[in-house]
Design an enzyme around this catalytic site. Sequence first.
Site, PDB file in Angstrom:
ATOM      1  N   ALA A 166       0.793  -1.227   0.042  1.00 29.81           N
ATOM      2  CA  ALA A 166       0.037   0.171   0.020  1.00 29.81           C
ATOM      3  C   ALA A 166       0.714   1.159   0.105  1.00 29.81           C
ATOM      4  O   ALA A 166       0.303   2.368   0.041  1.00 29.81           O
ATOM      5  CB  ALA A 166      -0.877  -0.104   1.225  1.00 29.81           C
ATOM      6  N   ALA A 167       2.030   1.012  -0.173  1.00 31.71           N
ATOM      7  CA  ALA A 167       3.000   2.393  -0.348  1.00 31.71           C
ATOM      8  C   ALA A 167       2.243   3.357  -1.567  1.00 31.71           C
ATOM      9  O   ALA A 167       2.432   4.308  -1.468  1.00 31.71           O
ATOM     10  CB  ALA A 167       4.272   2.032  -0.746  1.00 31.71           C
ATOM     11  N   GLY A 168       1.909   2.688  -2.767  1.00 32.56           N
ATOM     12  CA  GLY A 168       1.485   3.274  -3.830  1.00 32.56           C
ATOM     13  C   GLY A 168       0.312   4.024  -3.417  1.00 32.56           C
ATOM     14  O   GLY A 168      -0.049   5.166  -3.980  1.00 32.56           O
ATOM     15  N   ASP A 169      -0.627   3.244  -2.846  1.00 25.94           N
ATOM     16  CA  ASP A 169      -1.964   3.924  -2.235  1.00 25.94           C
ATOM     17  C   ASP A 169      -1.696   4.873  -1.329  1.00 25.94           C
ATOM     18  O   ASP A 169      -2.353   6.146  -1.459  1.00 25.94           O
ATOM     19  CB  ASP A 169      -2.776   2.815  -1.432  1.00 25.94           C
ATOM     20  CG  ASP A 169      -3.103   1.523  -2.363  1.00 25.94           C
ATOM     21  OD1 ASP A 169      -3.256   1.973  -3.663  1.00 25.94           O
ATOM     22  OD2 ASP A 169      -3.703   0.586  -2.193  1.00 25.94           O
TER      23      ASP A 169
HETATM   24  P1  ATP Z   1       2.819  -1.045  -3.839  1.00 26.90           P
HETATM   25  O1  ATP Z   1       2.256  -1.820  -5.063  1.00 26.90           O
HETATM   26  O2  ATP Z   1       3.858  -1.550  -2.901  1.00 26.90           O
HETATM   27  O3  ATP Z   1       1.885  -0.344  -2.990  1.00 26.90           O
HETATM   28  P2  ATP Z   1       3.844   0.650  -6.031  1.00 26.90           P
HETATM   29  O4  ATP Z   1       4.457  -0.437  -7.027  1.00 26.90           O
HETATM   30  O5  ATP Z   1       2.225   1.039  -6.385  1.00 26.90           O
HETATM   31  O6  ATP Z   1       3.689   0.237  -4.690  1.00 26.90           O
HETATM   32  P3  ATP Z   1       6.171   2.159  -5.341  1.00 26.90           P
HETATM   33  O7  ATP Z   1       6.861   2.838  -6.487  1.00 26.90           O
HETATM   34  O8  ATP Z   1       6.731   0.910  -5.050  1.00 26.90           O
HETATM   35  O9  ATP Z   1       4.795   2.032  -5.855  1.00 26.90           O
HETATM   36  O10 ATP Z   1       6.132   2.976  -4.271  1.00 26.90           O
HETATM   37  C1  ATP Z   1       5.339   4.441  -4.024  1.00 26.90           C
HETATM   38  C2  ATP Z   1       5.943   5.121  -3.435  1.00 26.90           C
HETATM   39  O11 ATP Z   1       6.416   4.974  -2.012  1.00 26.90           O
HETATM   40  C3  ATP Z   1       7.457   5.612  -3.873  1.00 26.90           C
HETATM   41  O12 ATP Z   1       7.091   6.628  -5.106  1.00 26.90           O
HETATM   42  C4  ATP Z   1       8.229   6.328  -2.507  1.00 26.90           C
HETATM   43  O13 ATP Z   1       7.902   7.525  -2.507  1.00 26.90           O
HETATM   44  C5  ATP Z   1       7.326   5.149  -1.604  1.00 26.90           C
HETATM   45  N1  ATP Z   1       8.381   4.256  -1.328  1.00 26.90           N
HETATM   46  C6  ATP Z   1       8.296   2.869  -1.837  1.00 26.90           C
HETATM   47  N2  ATP Z   1       9.249   2.047  -1.134  1.00 26.90           N
HETATM   48  C7  ATP Z   1       9.839   3.016  -0.306  1.00 26.90           C
HETATM   49  C8  ATP Z   1      11.129   2.722   0.450  1.00 26.90           C
HETATM   50  N3  ATP Z   1      11.623   1.446   0.556  1.00 26.90           N
HETATM   51  N4  ATP Z   1      11.709   3.803   1.100  1.00 26.90           N
HETATM   52  C9  ATP Z   1      11.038   5.142   0.915  1.00 26.90           C
HETATM   53  N5  ATP Z   1       9.862   5.279   0.351  1.00 26.90           N
HETATM   54  C10 ATP Z   1       9.275   4.282  -0.210  1.00 26.90           C
END
Ligand code: ATP
Length: 302
Positions: free
Chosen positions: A250-253
Site C-alpha cells: 500500500a505504499a503506492g496507495d
Molecule cells: P505498492 O504496490 O507496494 O503499493 P507501487 O508499486 O504502487 O507500490 P512504489 O513505486 O513501489 O509503488 O512506491 C510508491 C512510493 O512509495 C514511492 O514513490 C516512494 O515515494 C514510496 N516508497 C516505496 N518504497 C519505499 C522505500 N523503501 N523507502 C522510502 N519510500 C518508499
Amino acid sequence: MNQKILVVGSSNTDMVIKAAKFALPGETILGGEFFMNPGGKGANQAIAASRLGGDVTFVGKVGSDIFGRQALQQLTKENIETRFVIVDHEYPSGVALINVDSKGQNCIVVAPGANGQLQPADIDHVLSEVPQENLVLVQLEIPIDTVTHLIRKTAELGNRLILNPAPAQNLPNELFASIYTITPNETEIELLTGIRVKDIGSAKAAGSKLLDLGVQQVIITLGSQGAYLHTSSISKLIAAPEVTAVDTTAAGDCFNGALAVALAEDMGMESAVHFACRAAAISVTRMGAQQSIPYRKELQQR
Ligand code: ATP
C-alpha cells in the site's frame, strides 16, 4: 478553501492465511494464522487522503453482506463521506484470498464482486449530486468503461483528475488528453509506453510520451528511489526519504492519497510530490496496508 476529494474505486476484504507452503492443485493443507483486513486500492487511497487532511468522499460498490457493511463502517470511522457507496443486492462484496508461505511470498486471487458492477450511469448520478468543484482520484480496479466515462466527464466539468493506472492495463490513447496527473509505477509505465524505466533518461522519455498524448503531469513512482516528476516545465527525480522499510504494501496507495491532498490544497507540483514521498516513506516503515498509513500530524512532526 481546500477542494473536496472524490475517490472512485474498489473496496475489498483481504483474507489472509499463513501456511508453511502453498497448496498444490487438488491438495488440502493445514495452515496457521488467519486474519482479515479491509483493503482495495480505492478504499486504501480514500483512507490515506482522509488521514492526511483531505475532505474525502468515496464512491464505489459493495455487496449486501457482512463484508460490505464492515467496509462502510471502516470508511465512516475514517471520516469519509460514504453516501455515494452503492450496495449491490446481486453481487457480493469484493474479496482477496491471500496465501502467505513461510518465505513470506504471497499468492493472491481477487474476486471483484460488486466492484466490477460500478457502471458509468452510477458516475453520472454521483456527479449530478456532488459539488461541481472537486479533485478526482481513480484507479483501475473498477470496470474500464466506468473509469473512461469518469475521466471524460471530469474533464468536461473542468475538474482535475489523478489516475493511478493500477493494476497495469492498457488505456485508449485518446483518453490521456483528459487526464490531469497520471501516477504509474515502473511496471505500469512500461505497459503504457513500451519504455522500460531504468534511469533518469528513460523516465524522461516515458514521461514525454504520455505528455505528447495530452496528460498534463506524469509522476512515475520508483519505490525506494522516490518519484520522477515530468511536466512541460519540470523534469526531476524527487528522492524518497531514507527509511528502513519493513513492508511496502500500500505504499503506492498512500502516495496517491497524499498527492490528492496536496493538490487539493494547491501546493505546487514539486511540493506535492515531496509531501506524497514523505507520507509513503512513513507507511513502508510499518506492517500492513491501511494500518500503515500515517496521519497528517505525523508528517508535521518530521
Ligand atoms: P505498492 O504496490 O507496494 O503499493 P507501487 O508499486 O504502487 O507500490 P512504489 O513505486 O513501489 O509503488 O512506491 C510508491 C512510493 O512509495 C514511492 O514513490 C516512494 O515515494 C514510496 N516508497 C516505496 N518504497 C519505499 C522505500 N523503501 N523507502 C522510502 N519510500 C518508499
